[in-house]
Design an enzyme around this catalytic site. Sequence first.
Site, short mmCIF file in Angstrom:
data_model
loop_
_atom_site.label_atom_id
_atom_site.label_comp_id
_atom_site.label_asym_id
_atom_site.label_seq_id
_atom_site.Cartn_x
_atom_site.Cartn_y
_atom_site.Cartn_z
N LYS A 193 -2.22 -4.90 14.55
CA LYS A 193 -3.34 -5.82 14.77
C LYS A 193 -3.22 -6.59 16.07
CE LYS A 193 -1.46 -9.66 12.03
NZ LYS A 193 -1.32 -10.59 13.16
N THR A 194 -1.98 -6.95 16.47
CA THR A 194 -1.81 -7.69 17.72
C THR A 194 -2.24 -6.85 18.91
OG1 THR A 194 0.05 -8.90 16.75
CG2 THR A 194 -0.17 -8.99 19.14
N ASP A 232 -7.17 -14.52 14.56
CA ASP A 232 -6.12 -13.73 13.91
C ASP A 232 -5.80 -14.34 12.54
OD1 ASP A 232 -4.18 -11.84 13.51
OD2 ASP A 232 -2.72 -12.73 14.88
N GLU A 233 -5.24 -13.53 11.63
CA GLU A 233 -4.80 -13.98 10.30
C GLU A 233 -5.90 -14.76 9.59
OE1 GLU A 233 -2.18 -12.80 9.20
OE2 GLU A 233 -0.62 -12.63 10.72
N GLN A 270 -2.60 -9.94 2.17
CA GLN A 270 -1.48 -10.76 2.66
C GLN A 270 -1.81 -12.25 2.66
OE1 GLN A 270 1.16 -8.98 5.85
NE2 GLN A 270 -0.68 -7.78 6.24
N ARG A 302 7.87 -5.85 4.72
CA ARG A 302 8.68 -6.27 5.87
C ARG A 302 9.69 -5.19 6.23
NH1 ARG A 302 5.25 -8.64 7.73
NH2 ARG A 302 4.12 -7.82 5.94
#
Length: 721
Positions: A36-37, A221-222, A252, A603
């Site tokens: 996503k970044t 973002d997020e 998430q 993770r």
Amino acid sequence: MNLPEIVNELNNEQSQAVTLDGTQSALILAGAGSGKTRVLTHRIGYLVMQKNVHIDAVLAVTFTNKAANEMRERLNTLLRRPIRSMWVGTFHGLAHRLLRAHPIEANLSSQFQILDQKDQFRVVKRLMKENQMDEGKFPVKKVQWFINQQKDEGIRPGDIDAGHNYFIKKSLEVFVLYEKHCNDNDLIDFAELLVRSYELLKNNSALLSHYQTRFEHILVDEFQDTNTMQYKWVKLLFNGKNKVFCVGDDDQSIYGWRGAKIENIIKLEKDFAPLQTIRLEQNYRSTGHILKASNALIARNSNRMGKSLWTDSGDGELIDLYEARTEIDEAYFVVSAIQKHLDNGASANECAILYRSNVQSRAFEERLIKYNIPYIIYGGLRFFERAEIKNALAYLRLMENTADSVAFERVVNFPTRGIGNATVEKVREFARKNQTNLFQAAISMASTLPTRATNALIGFTQLIEQMQDDTEHLDLSEKVAYLIKESGLVAHYSNDKTDKTGSKTANLEELIADAKQYNHEEDSDMNETMGYISRTSLDSSGNGNVPPTQNVQLMTVHSAKGLEFPYVFLAGLEEDLFPSRQSKDEPYLMDEERRLCYVGMTRAMKKLTISFAIKRFLHGQSIYAYPSRFLSEFPEKHLNQIKQKYGATAQNYQKDDVFNQDIEPQANGDLSIGRTVKHSKFGFGTVLNFEGDGESARVQVKFKTAGTKWLISAYANLEFL
């Protein structure tokens, strides 16, 4: 750079997201590890280089300062030029920038100060004392939480009807006093940054129109982590002509306890129409077994927007699922597995132990120390939260603005100079009566106090004034170096016998180095010193420092959000621990616990190990635990279930270890006290006792839902887990 170069190495969905034509807003539903970044930064690059959008017309919102800095660095590389003027930062950082640009319209002075969480706590505590509130009945943290919760919802004291709720009534009284205190002293807390900047735009139509027109593209973002105020902030800037590009993942969303609203990501389609949704499901982080087990887990949640992660990198190793007898056994197993990874060439910082609660770290720390494996607990005190750093910055704040009463209170008697609490209270009282700040009050009233207090107060105010004069023409780092010496901080911490490693004086030296690296161009609305002070205050609101390398990293699953490690150990998968006891009766809380487990699992890059104990010493007592319900939601084909007869055995560990001497169980074949079993009718249970042998043998089992029962072994058909 041309279009093919911008989208080079992007997959089809990433490329589709990056090259949207800009006629509509978009939700990029980005799964864990889906890049996503890269999509966010390439989207900005595409807009600037292919669509000729000016960099100043882009507003990019991140959730941490670390993410904002990373985005800046990537954009500098992608665009091949500095982007200092671009509005990129956290919600709080961007709100702060707005207020600094328009302080008068926001009813602030140009020198307003940011109140961090700890200083806010001190202010609330003092106001409660002045209001004669019993801290035993009204804990300070709970009242502080109440105030911040209201602000996160955009609620002012005048909007609250306490009704017959006595706690709300008393907390509201403090809220009113707190608002007045902040206004009188030109203070802004973190929650207020957003509320005040929102009100600034909402109440000034010309300003609102200016920023709506300026920001043609708003990227967030997020998005699943936004609270009510953050959502309203973005919605206010949206006028239908500009476009939002929101990246998030409902799977998430794990911060409901601190105000995040998962429904915000669902409301997007209505409030920002027309909206195109693109799913990023290809994962570049984890192996197939990890992803498939994670997908199966999260699929149990209701009201999902829906996606399924996949990878083309192969299935990798099975997930190890270890049944431990106790938390000590669990720690033995995990740390010995880490040692094997290290023996095979892994670095310590490639290994992470994740847990639901901080209280679980002790057993792991003891074993890591025993094995002489370096470790660090992630999420400890951030650099700018350390007492010695806050003291130094308080001197800097007071030198810059003597009206900063919070800074005055912090250092007026530190290092000790004979100014006691009684004297400070008299200064406060004088300041309240004369509607002035504490520094000016100290100067005005000093001569009315006893000689010793008078001399001490005058000495302090003269010290600050002398430091102001001496540093007037110094640059920032020179000013910091001067103040930590002349204030007496260096001498104080050098003589601090409790600081045997000298870390506090070393941190003061690091502060000088940090000031030297500060880039004032990013805060050009303020002078250099004010810009640096504001930046350090905002940094203390973000996530913890990134742990240093070459250490095994221990952290809660919440702290692990946004991180990745080759080797992850997810510990304590037991009912009432993970999921937590508080979530059992609320489906929406259980859904968040499942999302939290999903975050922990994803993770892991190469290897995931999950463990649970059947007996755990927790909160001062030894309890029998039931395996987490989440374990039954993993397909067995993705698991390597490690079932040692009595838990781990001594030969797995160092020869000098004494393993579980105090709880070595009695056993009879598969039966052992503490063993977890499953009955076709009664479900999961724990063996408490057994007696006899052969066909007459009986076993006593405590079942989770059916209570304690004696069963005939020959007919019980127990499944040993």
